[in-house]
Design a protein around this motif. Structure first.
Motif, PDB file in Angstrom:
ATOM      1  N   LEU A   1      -4.854   1.142  -6.238  1.00  0.00           N
ATOM      2  CA  LEU A   1      -6.186   1.747  -6.394  1.00  0.00           C
ATOM      3  C   LEU A   1      -6.687   2.315  -5.069  1.00  0.00           C
ATOM      4  O   LEU A   1      -7.539   3.202  -5.029  1.00  0.00           O
ATOM      5  CB  LEU A   1      -7.199   0.697  -6.880  1.00  0.00           C
ATOM      6  CG  LEU A   1      -7.203   0.351  -8.365  1.00  0.00           C
ATOM      7  CD1 LEU A   1      -8.208  -0.755  -8.635  1.00  0.00           C
ATOM      8  CD2 LEU A   1      -7.533   1.569  -9.216  1.00  0.00           C
ATOM      9  N   ASN A   2      -6.168   1.784  -3.969  1.00  0.00           N
ATOM     10  CA  ASN A   2      -6.632   2.235  -2.653  1.00  0.00           C
ATOM     11  C   ASN A   2      -6.028   3.599  -2.310  1.00  0.00           C
ATOM     12  O   ASN A   2      -4.853   3.838  -2.565  1.00  0.00           O
ATOM     13  CB  ASN A   2      -6.232   1.219  -1.571  1.00  0.00           C
ATOM     14  CG  ASN A   2      -6.884  -0.135  -1.796  1.00  0.00           C
ATOM     15  OD1 ASN A   2      -7.960  -0.200  -2.387  1.00  0.00           O
ATOM     16  ND2 ASN A   2      -6.250  -1.194  -1.350  1.00  0.00           N
ATOM     17  N   THR A   3      -6.860   4.464  -1.745  1.00  0.00           N
ATOM     18  CA  THR A   3      -6.402   5.807  -1.354  1.00  0.00           C
ATOM     19  C   THR A   3      -6.948   6.130   0.035  1.00  0.00           C
ATOM     20  O   THR A   3      -7.897   5.479   0.515  1.00  0.00           O
ATOM     21  CB  THR A   3      -6.943   6.880  -2.326  1.00  0.00           C
ATOM     22  OG1 THR A   3      -8.383   6.847  -2.251  1.00  0.00           O
ATOM     23  CG2 THR A   3      -6.482   6.642  -3.755  1.00  0.00           C
ATOM     24  N   LEU A   4      -6.378   7.150   0.646  1.00  0.00           N
ATOM     25  CA  LEU A   4      -6.887   7.592   1.961  1.00  0.00           C
ATOM     26  C   LEU A   4      -8.343   8.036   1.854  1.00  0.00           C
ATOM     27  O   LEU A   4      -9.151   7.778   2.744  1.00  0.00           O
ATOM     28  CB  LEU A   4      -6.065   8.785   2.467  1.00  0.00           C
ATOM     29  CG  LEU A   4      -4.747   8.515   3.178  1.00  0.00           C
ATOM     30  CD1 LEU A   4      -4.225   9.809   3.779  1.00  0.00           C
ATOM     31  CD2 LEU A   4      -4.857   7.447   4.259  1.00  0.00           C
TER      32      LEU A   4
ATOM     33  N   VAL B   1     -13.728  -2.684   2.088  1.00  0.00           N
ATOM     34  CA  VAL B   1     -12.504  -2.402   1.311  1.00  0.00           C
ATOM     35  C   VAL B   1     -12.618  -0.999   0.708  1.00  0.00           C
ATOM     36  O   VAL B   1     -13.720  -0.510   0.473  1.00  0.00           O
ATOM     37  CB  VAL B   1     -12.288  -3.450   0.185  1.00  0.00           C
ATOM     38  CG1 VAL B   1     -11.972  -4.804   0.760  1.00  0.00           C
ATOM     39  CG2 VAL B   1     -13.475  -3.529  -0.762  1.00  0.00           C
ATOM     40  N   PRO B   2     -11.480  -0.359   0.451  1.00  0.00           N
ATOM     41  CA  PRO B   2     -11.537   0.972  -0.158  1.00  0.00           C
ATOM     42  C   PRO B   2     -12.054   0.930  -1.596  1.00  0.00           C
ATOM     43  O   PRO B   2     -12.708   1.858  -2.051  1.00  0.00           O
ATOM     44  CB  PRO B   2     -10.076   1.441  -0.128  1.00  0.00           C
ATOM     45  CG  PRO B   2      -9.367   0.522   0.812  1.00  0.00           C
ATOM     46  CD  PRO B   2     -10.103  -0.766   0.817  1.00  0.00           C
ATOM     47  N   ASP B   3     -11.741  -0.143  -2.336  1.00  0.00           N
ATOM     48  CA  ASP B   3     -12.100  -0.194  -3.751  1.00  0.00           C
ATOM     49  C   ASP B   3     -12.292  -1.648  -4.175  1.00  0.00           C
ATOM     50  O   ASP B   3     -11.333  -2.430  -4.147  1.00  0.00           O
ATOM     51  CB  ASP B   3     -10.979   0.461  -4.592  1.00  0.00           C
ATOM     52  CG  ASP B   3     -11.410   0.709  -6.034  1.00  0.00           C
ATOM     53  OD1 ASP B   3     -12.175  -0.120  -6.581  1.00  0.00           O
ATOM     54  OD2 ASP B   3     -10.985   1.721  -6.606  1.00  0.00           O
ATOM     55  N   LEU B   4     -13.522  -1.966  -4.568  1.00  0.00           N
ATOM     56  CA  LEU B   4     -13.816  -3.362  -4.966  1.00  0.00           C
ATOM     57  C   LEU B   4     -13.068  -3.782  -6.223  1.00  0.00           C
ATOM     58  O   LEU B   4     -12.950  -4.963  -6.516  1.00  0.00           O
ATOM     59  CB  LEU B   4     -15.319  -3.519  -5.217  1.00  0.00           C
ATOM     60  CG  LEU B   4     -16.200  -3.971  -4.061  1.00  0.00           C
ATOM     61  CD1 LEU B   4     -17.630  -4.116  -4.544  1.00  0.00           C
ATOM     62  CD2 LEU B   4     -15.717  -5.266  -3.420  1.00  0.00           C
ATOM     63  N   ASN B   5     -12.568  -2.818  -6.980  1.00  0.00           N
ATOM     64  CA  ASN B   5     -11.826  -3.149  -8.211  1.00  0.00           C
ATOM     65  C   ASN B   5     -10.384  -3.550  -7.941  1.00  0.00           C
ATOM     66  O   ASN B   5      -9.650  -3.874  -8.881  1.00  0.00           O
ATOM     67  CB  ASN B   5     -11.827  -1.970  -9.178  1.00  0.00           C
ATOM     68  CG  ASN B   5     -13.216  -1.690  -9.692  1.00  0.00           C
ATOM     69  OD1 ASN B   5     -13.907  -2.602 -10.118  1.00  0.00           O
ATOM     70  ND2 ASN B   5     -13.643  -0.440  -9.610  1.00  0.00           N
TER      71      ASN B   5
ATOM     72  N   GLN C   1       0.836  -1.205   0.000  1.00  0.00           N
ATOM     73  CA  GLN C   1       0.000   0.000   0.000  1.00  0.00           C
ATOM     74  C   GLN C   1       0.874   1.259   0.000  1.00  0.00           C
ATOM     75  O   GLN C   1       2.044   1.222   0.410  1.00  0.00           O
ATOM     76  CB  GLN C   1      -0.899  -0.004   1.242  1.00  0.00           C
ATOM     77  CG  GLN C   1      -1.946  -1.101   1.216  1.00  0.00           C
ATOM     78  CD  GLN C   1      -2.931  -0.918   0.075  1.00  0.00           C
ATOM     79  OE1 GLN C   1      -3.818  -0.079   0.127  1.00  0.00           O
ATOM     80  NE2 GLN C   1      -2.777  -1.707  -0.987  1.00  0.00           N
ATOM     81  N   ASP C   2       0.267   2.375  -0.414  1.00  0.00           N
ATOM     82  CA  ASP C   2       0.972   3.665  -0.368  1.00  0.00           C
ATOM     83  C   ASP C   2       1.423   3.954   1.067  1.00  0.00           C
ATOM     84  O   ASP C   2       0.780   3.514   2.025  1.00  0.00           O
ATOM     85  CB  ASP C   2       0.018   4.790  -0.818  1.00  0.00           C
ATOM     86  CG  ASP C   2      -0.024   4.920  -2.327  1.00  0.00           C
ATOM     87  OD1 ASP C   2       0.941   4.472  -2.984  1.00  0.00           O
ATOM     88  OD2 ASP C   2      -1.025   5.444  -2.841  1.00  0.00           O
ATOM     89  N   ALA C   3       2.489   4.752   1.169  1.00  0.00           N
ATOM     90  CA  ALA C   3       3.063   5.063   2.481  1.00  0.00           C
ATOM     91  C   ALA C   3       2.029   5.634   3.454  1.00  0.00           C
ATOM     92  O   ALA C   3       1.975   5.227   4.628  1.00  0.00           O
ATOM     93  CB  ALA C   3       4.218   6.043   2.299  1.00  0.00           C
ATOM     94  N   ASP C   4       1.175   6.542   3.000  1.00  0.00           N
ATOM     95  CA  ASP C   4       0.161   7.153   3.880  1.00  0.00           C
ATOM     96  C   ASP C   4      -0.762   6.095   4.477  1.00  0.00           C
ATOM     97  O   ASP C   4      -1.154   6.178   5.644  1.00  0.00           O
ATOM     98  CB  ASP C   4      -0.721   8.115   3.063  1.00  0.00           C
ATOM     99  CG  ASP C   4      -0.063   9.466   2.884  1.00  0.00           C
ATOM    100  OD1 ASP C   4       0.992   9.698   3.503  1.00  0.00           O
ATOM    101  OD2 ASP C   4      -0.624  10.284   2.124  1.00  0.00           O
ATOM    102  N   ILE C   5      -1.116   5.128   3.657  1.00  0.00           N
ATOM    103  CA  ILE C   5      -2.029   4.076   4.132  1.00  0.00           C
ATOM    104  C   ILE C   5      -1.310   3.200   5.153  1.00  0.00           C
ATOM    105  O   ILE C   5      -1.871   2.846   6.194  1.00  0.00           O
ATOM    106  CB  ILE C   5      -2.583   3.253   2.935  1.00  0.00           C
ATOM    107  CG1 ILE C   5      -3.383   4.174   2.006  1.00  0.00           C
ATOM    108  CG2 ILE C   5      -3.428   2.087   3.429  1.00  0.00           C
ATOM    109  CD1 ILE C   5      -3.982   3.499   0.792  1.00  0.00           C
ATOM    110  N   GLN C   6      -0.063   2.875   4.863  1.00  0.00           N
ATOM    111  CA  GLN C   6       0.703   2.088   5.846  1.00  0.00           C
ATOM    112  C   GLN C   6       0.775   2.846   7.172  1.00  0.00           C
ATOM    113  O   GLN C   6       0.690   2.256   8.245  1.00  0.00           O
ATOM    114  CB  GLN C   6       2.113   1.811   5.325  1.00  0.00           C
ATOM    115  CG  GLN C   6       2.141   0.912   4.095  1.00  0.00           C
ATOM    116  CD  GLN C   6       3.553   0.480   3.716  1.00  0.00           C
ATOM    117  OE1 GLN C   6       4.406   0.288   4.558  1.00  0.00           O
ATOM    118  NE2 GLN C   6       3.788   0.318   2.428  1.00  0.00           N
ATOM    119  N   ASP C   7       0.924   4.168   7.097  1.00  0.00           N
ATOM    120  CA  ASP C   7       1.094   4.957   8.325  1.00  0.00           C
ATOM    121  C   ASP C   7      -0.179   5.060   9.167  1.00  0.00           C
ATOM    122  O   ASP C   7      -0.093   5.327  10.364  1.00  0.00           O
ATOM    123  CB  ASP C   7       1.644   6.348   7.986  1.00  0.00           C
ATOM    124  CG  ASP C   7       3.089   6.281   7.489  1.00  0.00           C
ATOM    125  OD1 ASP C   7       3.741   5.233   7.681  1.00  0.00           O
ATOM    126  OD2 ASP C   7       3.561   7.269   6.900  1.00  0.00           O
TER     127      ASP C   7
END
Ligand code: 13P
Ligand code: SF4
Length: 325
Positions: A282-285, A91-95, A39-45
Motif C-alpha cells: 500500500l505504501n508508495t513514493l 507512515v505513508p498509509d495507516l491502512n 517494500q517496493d524497490a523505489d522505496i528501498q532505494d
C-alpha cells in the motif's frame, strides 16, 4: 488538514521529482526513512535503513532524527514509536496493517493467557501494541530460537500469534510451546505443488524460506531464516540460483548484492507469479512524500499502553544485544 485516502496524491504534480523532493524534506525536517525489505524497490532505494523487524526496531531506538517515516506496516511503526517516543513517527498509509497481527484479537488473547496461568508469554513482534502489552518478551524471526532457549527447558511457554513460526521453533528447540492459532496470509499461500515443480526445473537452486511458511513448505528449504538471514545467506553462498519463499520484495536487495545470481520467487497457489504482501504494497513514493511534507498520518498511543507494550520490547532488545544480534 484533510488527508482523506488518495486526496492529496491526486494533487501531486506528476512532473515533480519525488526522489529529490523526499531527499530535501528529509534534510529540512531532520527525518529518516526506515524501510522493510518487503517494500517496493523505489522505496528501498530512498530509505536510510532497510532491514528486518529486529534491525528496524534497533534503528528506531537509536536514531536522533526528529521524525521517522516508517515504510513498513502498522505494528512496525508502533514499535518504533514505543522505542523512540520523542521522535514523531509517521507512515505513508495507516491502512497498511498485517493479517498476522489481525489474527490475534486482544480480548481473545487475554482469555487464552488466563487459561494458561503458569506460562511465560513470548510474542512475535508481528502483533498490535495491545498484544505486546499482554506479553513477557517479544521475539522476531532473527532472535526467536535464542530467546526461547534462554528459558529453562521445563518453563511452560505460550507462543503467539504465528503458529507456523511457533511450530518451527518447537521443532528446532524440542520445546512444546502452546501455540496461538494465527498465521500470515502471504507465507501461508505458497503452493507446495508449484514449489516441487520449480525444484525439478531448477535442480541446482538453493531454496531459502522464511519460518512463517507452513511446515510442508519448510521441509523443502535448504535454509530457513528471517529476511536478513536469507539475504545474507544468498550473498555468501556459491550457488548461482535461489528459490525464494518469502515476500518478493526481498529479491530487490538480493539482486543488488549479487547481480550475477538468479533469484526465483516461489509462486503462490493462485494465478499470480510471485507473492506480494498487500499491506506492505500500500505504501508508495507519493504517500511518503505527503507524509513527510504534512507530517501525518502520525502514530500516536496512550502513554499507559506505550509503557506496558514497551517493556517486553526492551527485554527483547536486551537479550538480542546479549546474543550479539
Ligand atoms: P522479518 O523481516 O523480521 O523476517 O519478518 C518478516 C515479516 O513477515 C514482516 O512482516
Ligand atoms: Fe503481516 Fe505477512 Fe504482510 Fe508480514 S508479510 S506484514 S506478516 S501479512
Amino acid at each position: 488538514m484533510n488527508l482523506e485516502k488518495g486526496f492529496l496524491e491526486k494533487k501531486i504534480d506528476p512532473s515533480l521529482d519525488l526522489f529529490a523532493e523526499i531527499s530535501d524534506l528529509k534534510k529540512t525536517k531532520n527525518a529518516i526513512i526506515l524501510a522493510h525489505y518487503y517494500q517496493d524497490a523505489d522505496i528501498q532505494d530512498i530509505a536510510d535503513y532497510i532491514g528486518d523487524s529486529l534491525g528496524l526496531a534497533q534503528q528506531a531506538e537509536k536514531t536522533k532524527a526528529d521524525m521517522i517515516l516508517f515504510a513498513g506496516v502498522h505494528f512496525m511503526a508502533e514499535t518504533a514509536k514505543m522505542l523512540n517516543p520523542d521522535s514523531k513517527v509517521v507512515v505513508p498509509d495507516l491502512n497498511a496493517g498485517c493479517s498476522l497481527a489481525d489474527s490475534c484479537p486482544p480480548n481473545e488473547f487475554a482469555a487464552f493467557k488466563a487459561a494458561h496461568p503458569d506460562h511465560v508469554v513470548l510474542t512475535y513482534i508481528n502483533c498490535t501494541a495491545d498484544i505486546k502489552a499482554l506479553s513477557d518478551v517479544i521475539v522476531t524471526s532473527t532472535n526467536a530460537v535464542q530467546i526461547v532457549e534462554s528459558f529453562p527447558k521445563d518453563q511452560k511457554i505460550i507462543f503467539a500469534p504465528d503458529k507456523n513460526l511457533g511450530a518451527y521453533i518447537n521443532k528446532v528447540t524440542g520445546r512444546n510451546m502452546v501455540l496461538w492459532n494465527g498465521a500470515c496470509m502471504v507465507h501461508e499461500i505458497f503452493s507446495l505443488e508449484k514449489l516441487i515443480k520449480l525444484k525439478v526445473q531448477h535442480p541446482k537452486a538453493i531454496v531459502l524460506a522464511h519460518p512463517e511458511c507452513e511446515a510442508p513448505i519448510l521441509e523443502h528449504a535448504h535454509f530457513i531464516g528471517s529476511t536478513t538471514a536469507i539475504l545474507n545467506y544468498s550473498k555468501k553462498s556459491d550457488a548461482k540460483e535461489f528459490i525464494v519463499l518469502t515476500e518478493a520484495g526481498i529479491i530487490h536487495q538480493m539482486q543488488k548484492s549479487s547481480p550475477l545470481k538468479t533469484f526465483i520467487p516461489a509462486p503462490p497457489n493462485n494465478s499470480c507469479a510471485c507473492n506480494d504482501c498487500p499491506y506492505m504494497k500500500l505504501n508508495t513514493l507519493e504517500k511518503i512524500y505527503i507524509a513527510l511534507k504534512y507530517e501525518q498520518p502520525e502514530i500516536l498511543m496512550s502513554s499507559e499502553l506505550m509503557e506496558k507494550a514497551k517493556r517486553p520490547l526492551v527485554k527483547m532488545l536486551e537479550l538480542s544485544a546479549k546474543f550479539g544480534l
